[in-house]
Write an enzyme that holds these catalytic residues in place. Structure first.
Site, PDB file in Angstrom:
ATOM      1  N   SER A 112       9.264 -10.021   6.730  1.00 33.50           N
ATOM      2  CA  SER A 112       8.573 -10.629   5.594  1.00 33.50           C
ATOM      3  C   SER A 112       8.772 -12.142   5.678  1.00 33.50           C
ATOM      4  O   SER A 112       9.909 -12.624   5.697  1.00 33.50           O
ATOM      5  CB  SER A 112       9.172 -10.125   4.272  1.00 33.50           C
ATOM      6  OG  SER A 112       8.849 -11.037   3.234  1.00 33.50           O
ATOM      7  N   HIS A 150       5.085  -8.693   7.758  1.00 29.03           N
ATOM      8  CA  HIS A 150       4.803  -8.246   6.388  1.00 29.03           C
ATOM      9  C   HIS A 150       4.401  -9.465   5.563  1.00 29.03           C
ATOM     10  O   HIS A 150       5.139 -10.464   5.509  1.00 29.03           O
ATOM     11  CB  HIS A 150       6.090  -7.616   5.813  1.00 29.03           C
ATOM     12  CG  HIS A 150       6.005  -7.120   4.413  1.00 29.03           C
ATOM     13  ND1 HIS A 150       5.658  -5.815   4.099  1.00 29.03           N
ATOM     14  CD2 HIS A 150       6.229  -7.754   3.244  1.00 29.03           C
ATOM     15  CE1 HIS A 150       5.696  -5.673   2.779  1.00 29.03           C
ATOM     16  NE2 HIS A 150       6.044  -6.822   2.235  1.00 29.03           N
ATOM     17  N   ASP A 208       3.466 -11.016   2.036  1.00 25.31           N
ATOM     18  CA  ASP A 208       3.561 -10.837   0.577  1.00 25.31           C
ATOM     19  C   ASP A 208       2.546 -11.732  -0.126  1.00 25.31           C
ATOM     20  O   ASP A 208       2.727 -12.955  -0.184  1.00 25.31           O
ATOM     21  CB  ASP A 208       4.984 -11.180   0.101  1.00 25.31           C
ATOM     22  CG  ASP A 208       5.985 -10.145   0.581  1.00 25.31           C
ATOM     23  OD1 ASP A 208       6.973 -10.521   1.235  1.00 25.31           O
ATOM     24  OD2 ASP A 208       5.747  -8.950   0.327  1.00 25.31           O
ATOM     25  N   MET A 241       0.868 -12.832  -3.476  1.00 20.11           N
ATOM     26  CA  MET A 241       1.169 -12.789  -4.910  1.00 20.11           C
ATOM     27  C   MET A 241       0.175 -13.669  -5.676  1.00 20.11           C
ATOM     28  O   MET A 241      -0.148 -14.771  -5.233  1.00 20.11           O
ATOM     29  CB  MET A 241       2.598 -13.288  -5.160  1.00 20.11           C
ATOM     30  CG  MET A 241       3.649 -12.469  -4.427  1.00 20.11           C
ATOM     31  SD  MET A 241       5.308 -13.116  -4.751  1.00 20.11           S
ATOM     32  CE  MET A 241       6.265 -12.176  -3.556  1.00 20.11           C
ATOM     33  N   HIS A 264       0.987  -6.837   1.614  1.00 21.70           N
ATOM     34  CA  HIS A 264       1.591  -6.260   0.399  1.00 21.70           C
ATOM     35  C   HIS A 264       0.996  -7.038  -0.762  1.00 21.70           C
ATOM     36  O   HIS A 264       1.381  -8.188  -1.000  1.00 21.70           O
ATOM     37  CB  HIS A 264       3.114  -6.418   0.476  1.00 21.70           C
ATOM     38  CG  HIS A 264       3.830  -6.005  -0.786  1.00 21.70           C
ATOM     39  ND1 HIS A 264       5.166  -6.295  -0.992  1.00 21.70           N
ATOM     40  CD2 HIS A 264       3.410  -5.351  -1.890  1.00 21.70           C
ATOM     41  CE1 HIS A 264       5.536  -5.831  -2.168  1.00 21.70           C
ATOM     42  NE2 HIS A 264       4.490  -5.261  -2.731  1.00 21.70           N
ATOM     43  N   MET A 298       0.578  -8.054  -4.333  1.00 21.90           N
ATOM     44  CA  MET A 298       1.183  -8.054  -5.662  1.00 21.90           C
ATOM     45  C   MET A 298       0.205  -8.809  -6.577  1.00 21.90           C
ATOM     46  O   MET A 298       0.331 -10.002  -6.840  1.00 21.90           O
ATOM     47  CB  MET A 298       2.560  -8.741  -5.614  1.00 21.90           C
ATOM     48  CG  MET A 298       3.591  -7.847  -4.938  1.00 21.90           C
ATOM     49  SD  MET A 298       5.051  -8.700  -4.354  1.00 21.90           S
ATOM     50  CE  MET A 298       4.510  -9.138  -2.697  1.00 21.90           C
ATOM     51  N   MET A 313       9.788  -0.142  -3.173  1.00 19.20           N
ATOM     52  CA  MET A 313      10.458  -1.410  -3.445  1.00 19.20           C
ATOM     53  C   MET A 313      11.906  -1.145  -3.827  1.00 19.20           C
ATOM     54  O   MET A 313      12.184  -0.340  -4.724  1.00 19.20           O
ATOM     55  CB  MET A 313       9.743  -2.152  -4.579  1.00 19.20           C
ATOM     56  CG  MET A 313       8.314  -2.578  -4.277  1.00 19.20           C
ATOM     57  SD  MET A 313       8.154  -3.581  -2.798  1.00 19.20           S
ATOM     58  CE  MET A 313       9.147  -5.014  -3.248  1.00 19.20           C
ATOM     59  N   ASP A 331      11.294  -1.976   1.093  1.00 16.74           N
ATOM     60  CA  ASP A 331      11.086  -3.419   1.022  1.00 16.74           C
ATOM     61  C   ASP A 331      11.970  -4.045  -0.055  1.00 16.74           C
ATOM     62  O   ASP A 331      11.801  -3.773  -1.237  1.00 16.74           O
ATOM     63  CB  ASP A 331       9.606  -3.651   0.684  1.00 16.74           C
ATOM     64  CG  ASP A 331       9.212  -5.108   0.667  1.00 16.74           C
ATOM     65  OD1 ASP A 331       8.040  -5.399   0.373  1.00 16.74           O
ATOM     66  OD2 ASP A 331      10.086  -5.964   0.936  1.00 16.74           O
TER      67      ASP A 331
HETATM   68  C1  DX5 Z   1       9.371  -9.160  -2.680  1.00 21.41           C
HETATM   69  C2  DX5 Z   1       8.686  -8.916  -1.358  1.00 21.41           C
HETATM   70  C3  DX5 Z   1       9.612  -8.535  -0.247  1.00 21.41           C
HETATM   71  C4  DX5 Z   1      10.655  -9.583   0.004  1.00 21.41           C
HETATM   72  C5  DX5 Z   1      11.624  -9.128   1.036  1.00 21.41           C
HETATM   73  O1  DX5 Z   1       8.417  -9.076  -3.714  1.00 21.41           O
HETATM   74  O2  DX5 Z   1       7.775  -7.851  -1.482  1.00 21.41           O
HETATM   75  O3  DX5 Z   1       8.847  -8.320   0.933  1.00 21.41           O
HETATM   76  O4  DX5 Z   1      10.056 -10.771   0.422  1.00 21.41           O
HETATM   77  O5  DX5 Z   1      12.531 -10.166   1.193  1.00 21.41           O
HETATM   78  P1  DX5 Z   1      14.093  -9.888   1.204  1.00 21.41           P
HETATM   79  O6  DX5 Z   1      14.340  -9.152   2.494  1.00 21.41           O
HETATM   80  O7  DX5 Z   1      14.697 -11.271   1.175  1.00 21.41           O
HETATM   81  O8  DX5 Z   1      14.418  -9.063  -0.008  1.00 21.41           O
HETATM   82 ZN    ZN Z   2       6.774  -7.159   0.334  1.00 21.21          ZN
END
Ligand code: DX5
Ligand code: ZN
Length: 226
Positions: free
Chosen positions: A11, A36, A38, A40, A69, A71, A140, A179
């Protein structure tokens, strides 16, 4: 995608956001299997990250598979666009107030693998309506929105129950991605409860140099090999 071997997806949320291409290349050199992403929207979660334009730039930099992913409050407006931008899979949150069944079908129809993400506080029964439409579940183990949080083991302990609720007849064919808060110390707990893929963020990028990243990948792989 390899059947038995646990995959590692980097990520980049906690990477140097001013040098994401370099971060992706460093993760690739360190031996991760996937990237990965993220995404948002600042509404579904109180954080904003990057969008399609960034994904398209990164797509040109590596051949590694990308997992988006989302969000987002309205993932339906974006999900297939991330497949078109080169993401092999797209996960939408079951907590988002959108038309999940249509979105999951649209992801698959556009050639992507469809998944649903589940925050730790959300009952696993929320996944039941989509059981026939899922290629994977993104479990999660932190509240979505930020990297660098502490791993919540009780969230991973639900994986077997998730397989019962969502998996196909044998339950084992469903792939489960985990995750949040994954490192060499927590990875064995997640894989011990049935994770097929581990998303790793700050444990890879907090060291700040490629040697430490490669070591982190090596140790996580070692800690999860049978
Ligand atoms: C949080 C993300 C995760 C996060 C993982 O909302 O979906 O992918 O970035 O990062 P770490 O490994 O630092 O928890
Ligand atoms: Zn994520």
């Amino acid at each position: 995608m390899t059947a038995g071997r646990v995959e590692i997806a980097a990520s980049i949320l906690n990477a140097d956001l001013g040098a994401l291409r370099e971060a992706v290349l460093a993760a690739e050199s360190a031996g991760v299997d996937r990237i990965h992403l993220d995404i948002m929207d600042g509404q579904f979660v109180p954080n904003l990250t990057f969008g399609l334009a960034t994904v398209e730039v990164l797509r040109a930099a590596t051949a590694l598979p990308f997992d988006a992913h989302l969000m987002m409050l309205s993932p339906g407006r974006w999900a297939t666009r991330f497949v078109e931008a080169g993401c092999e899979s797209v996960a939408i949150h079951v907590e988002a107030p959108d038309q999940h069944r249509q979105i999951l079908d649209a992801i698959r129809d556009s050639g992507g693998r469809a998944g649903v993400a589940l925050d730790p506080e959300t009952p696993i029964e929320a996944l039941a309506p989509f059981r026939s439409q899922l290629d994977f579940v993104l479990v999660m183990t932190v509240k979505s929105g930020f990297g660098g949080q502490a791993y919540r083991p009780e969230a991973a302990s639900r994986i077997a129950a998730i397989r019962d609720v969502v998996g196909n007849a044998d339950g084992d064919s469903l792939r489960v991605h985990v995750d949040g808060g994954i490192n060499a110390g927590t990875a064995p707990h997640a894989t011990g409860h049935g994770a097929n893929l581990l998303v790793v963020g700050s444990a890879l990028f907090s060291g700040g140099n490629p040697a430490q990243m490669a070591e982190a990948v090596r140790v996580i792989r070692e800690s999860t090999s049978p």
